[in-house]
Design an enzyme around this catalytic site. Structure first.
Site, PDB file in Angstrom:
ATOM      1  CE1 TYR A  83       3.060   5.543  -3.279  1.00 43.55           C
ATOM      2  CE2 TYR A  83       2.032   3.828  -4.242  1.00 43.55           C
ATOM      3  CZ  TYR A  83       3.023   4.288  -3.437  1.00 43.55           C
ATOM      4  OH  TYR A  83       4.327   3.493  -3.362  1.00 43.55           O
ATOM      5  N   GLY A  84      -2.812   8.926  -3.783  1.00 45.03           N
ATOM      6  CA  GLY A  84      -3.877   9.524  -4.095  1.00 45.03           C
ATOM      7  C   GLY A  84      -4.166  10.794  -4.691  1.00 45.03           C
TER       8      GLY A  84
ATOM      9  CD  GLU B 137      -2.774   8.856   7.387  1.00 50.23           C
ATOM     10  OE1 GLU B 137      -2.091   9.944   7.699  1.00 50.23           O
ATOM     11  OE2 GLU B 137      -2.478   7.841   6.529  1.00 50.23           O
TER      12      GLU B 137
ATOM     13  CG  ASP C 244      -1.880   1.139   1.403  1.00 49.79           C
ATOM     14  OD1 ASP C 244      -2.328   1.592   0.351  1.00 49.79           O
ATOM     15  OD2 ASP C 244      -1.923   1.952   2.720  1.00 49.79           O
ATOM     16  CB  SER C 245       0.224   4.634  -0.789  1.00 47.07           C
ATOM     17  OG  SER C 245      -0.964   4.829  -0.190  1.00 47.07           O
TER      18      SER C 245
ATOM     19  CB  CYS D 215      -9.867   5.158   0.451  1.00 46.50           C
ATOM     20  SG  CYS D 215      -8.537   5.819   1.063  1.00 46.50           S
ATOM     21  CB  THR D 216      -6.863   1.207   2.885  1.00 44.76           C
ATOM     22  OG1 THR D 216      -6.003   2.108   2.632  1.00 44.76           O
ATOM     23  CG2 THR D 216      -6.570   0.005   1.700  1.00 44.76           C
ATOM     24  CG  HIS D 217      -6.539   5.773   5.310  1.00 46.78           C
ATOM     25  ND1 HIS D 217      -5.886   5.367   4.482  1.00 46.78           N
ATOM     26  CD2 HIS D 217      -5.894   6.391   6.340  1.00 46.78           C
ATOM     27  CE1 HIS D 217      -4.906   5.741   4.749  1.00 46.78           C
ATOM     28  NE2 HIS D 217      -4.734   6.363   5.746  1.00 46.78           N
TER      29      HIS D 217
ATOM     30  CB  CYS E 123      -2.582   0.813  -2.880  1.00 49.57           C
ATOM     31  SG  CYS E 123      -2.525   2.824  -3.019  1.00 49.57           S
ATOM     32  CG  ASN E 124      -9.075   1.289  -2.431  1.00 51.31           C
ATOM     33  OD1 ASN E 124     -10.062   0.672  -2.918  1.00 51.31           O
ATOM     34  ND2 ASN E 124      -8.592   0.908  -0.942  1.00 51.31           N
ATOM     35  CB  THR E 125      -4.369   5.224  -5.158  1.00 53.21           C
ATOM     36  OG1 THR E 125      -5.266   6.237  -4.357  1.00 53.21           O
ATOM     37  CG2 THR E 125      -4.025   6.196  -6.491  1.00 53.21           C
TER      38      THR E 125
END
Lengths: 280, 280
Positions: free
Chosen positions: A57-58, A167, A25-26, A198-200, A88-90
């Site tokens: 990255y997004g 975050e 992931d980023s 998005c992972t977040h 990473c979704n991006t």
């Protein structure tokens, strides 16, 4: 299916099965996918790479995202992995075809397709929402993948503030709720399922769910990709059967408070956290 | 002082004066410093480097920030610059001594000291507030620099959400105001001046000012560093006198909507924007 696959695995390809799964992931957000992988595939060894030196990255260009993603894969390939999970979704949105074309020998699973499949399966009236980073949404990749699967209506919205909110641990209360209204009011009442692209975003589930209303199914792509990984390994006879797998975490930068951050996304303490330099 | 310096410059060192000023930042935010430099030093040529491929620096470790900052300086040195302005508060806080020790021949001006000087000059009852990124605040560098200058009381607060808010253009209204209250209520009534220790924060001036109250002077470090650059160049006889200087912008990534972003921070359109790869 799991048990059939497992017996096949033990008969046919124990050494293959013993190879680790590589996840990248980023940053640290992709550990939400590792958390799900650990839940559904507890015996697997996992090597995780978070490119924390260059996160996020997004907000970056497709060209740069592709270059970074290649470097991430090159690092993970050193570990003789049996499968790459792009957490990473991006990257899953803008660079996965590029990666598959470059690394033809390597099975690469992204978070996009499993999320799309689940959304198509559950969208009763055929209306699907997608939220993610700017790069993810602008890639239009979700729309293409959903349209391939049927006559769905798709509404997309980038939600860039959700990442820093998650975050900061600011996931419930007035501020995240106002931000969620700002982004999501235009989707309310118009979709049956919403892909958290998005992972977040799963950290904001409670808030997103309250704003979207009770009838909307939120799709956690980390959960879906873990399910898909188990399916793939089972079919190939590559499932590892016994014991508790190791988790090794590599980061390109060890940021302040990293232990707290890792715990927030992973829910456990990994065996090791090491700093690594990619070829840059 | 300006005119004395200028006459010295034309007599003594025209070729020195004609060399450009190099400015760098982790991203596009440092263009707020360029905007001020263009205002007070309109004849100077400026080369700007924004490390947009790796932005932000403020959440990363000291070691990584130092490595990135070196690469930024190495890039700018190719242009035969007469002065480096570190527009990034994070680099100014954690890496400037490192840079000065490594590049002894190169005058390097950061945003930290000029901001601190102004705060000490204007803090009537001796109470100074500092806000910035996590890395900036945790470096404690502002506290050290302020204490060197006298018996001041210093209150610090990291405000990580201000950067994404500014980048989204969400600078006034209920959401930024609530975020500002969350961060700043503990400083209200306790400081006379507040250092905006991050290039993005001046975009939130109206909101920060409303939350802090009318008696508090907000210090825009971009403005202070531009003043300091003029002073330095004047003393050395390196001021350029006539015409309108060029501005060339180099970015390590060309992000989506970069023109809009650049305009938001710079307030004008630069002569050129080019993508560049650093040694990574």
């Amino acid at each position: 299916m799991g048990s059939t696959a497992e017996s096949r695995s033990s008969k046919r390809n124990t050494s293959e099965a013993d190879r680790p799964i590589g996840v990248f992931d980023s940053g640290i957000g992709g550990l939400t996918a590792v958390r799900e992988l650990r839940r559904v595939l507890p015996a697997e060894d996992i090597i995780y790479l978070g490119d924390t030196a260059r996160v996020p990255y997004g907000t970056k260009s497709e060209e740069t995202i592709k270059r970074f993603a290649e470097q991430d894969v090159d690092f993970l390939r050193r570990f003789d992995i049996k499968l790459i999970v792009v957490a990473c979704n991006t990257v899953s949105s803008v660079a996965i075809e590029h990666l598959r074309a470059k690394y033809r020998d390597l099975p690469i699973l992204g978070v996009l397709e499993p999320g799309v499949e689940e959304a198509c399966r559950t969208a009763e009236s055929g209306r699907i929402g997608v939220i993610g980073t700017i790069a993810t949404i602008e890639s239009r990749r979700h729309v293409r993948e959903i349209k391939k699967r049927g006559d769905f209506q798709v509404l997309c919205r980038p939600c860039p503030l959700f990442v820093p909110l998650a975050e900061e641990g600011l996931v419930t209360g007035q501020i995240p709720e106002l931000v969620a209204h700002m982004y999501l009011d235009e989707l309310r009442g118009k979709v049956d399922s919403l892909i958290l692209g998005c992972t977040h975003y799963p950290l904001l589930t409670e808030t997103i769910s309250r704003v979207m209303g009770p009838g909307v199914k939120l799709i956690n792509v980390s959960h879906e990709v873990a399910r898909k990984a188990r399916e793939y390994l089972g079919e190939k006879g590559f499932l590892r059967e016994k014991g508790r797998g190791n988790l090794r975490v590599y980061l390109t930068d060890i940021p302040p408070h990293y232990e707290e951050l890792i715990y927030r996304f992973l829910g456990e303490k990994p065996e090791s956290v090491e700093k690594v330099e990619l070829e840059f």
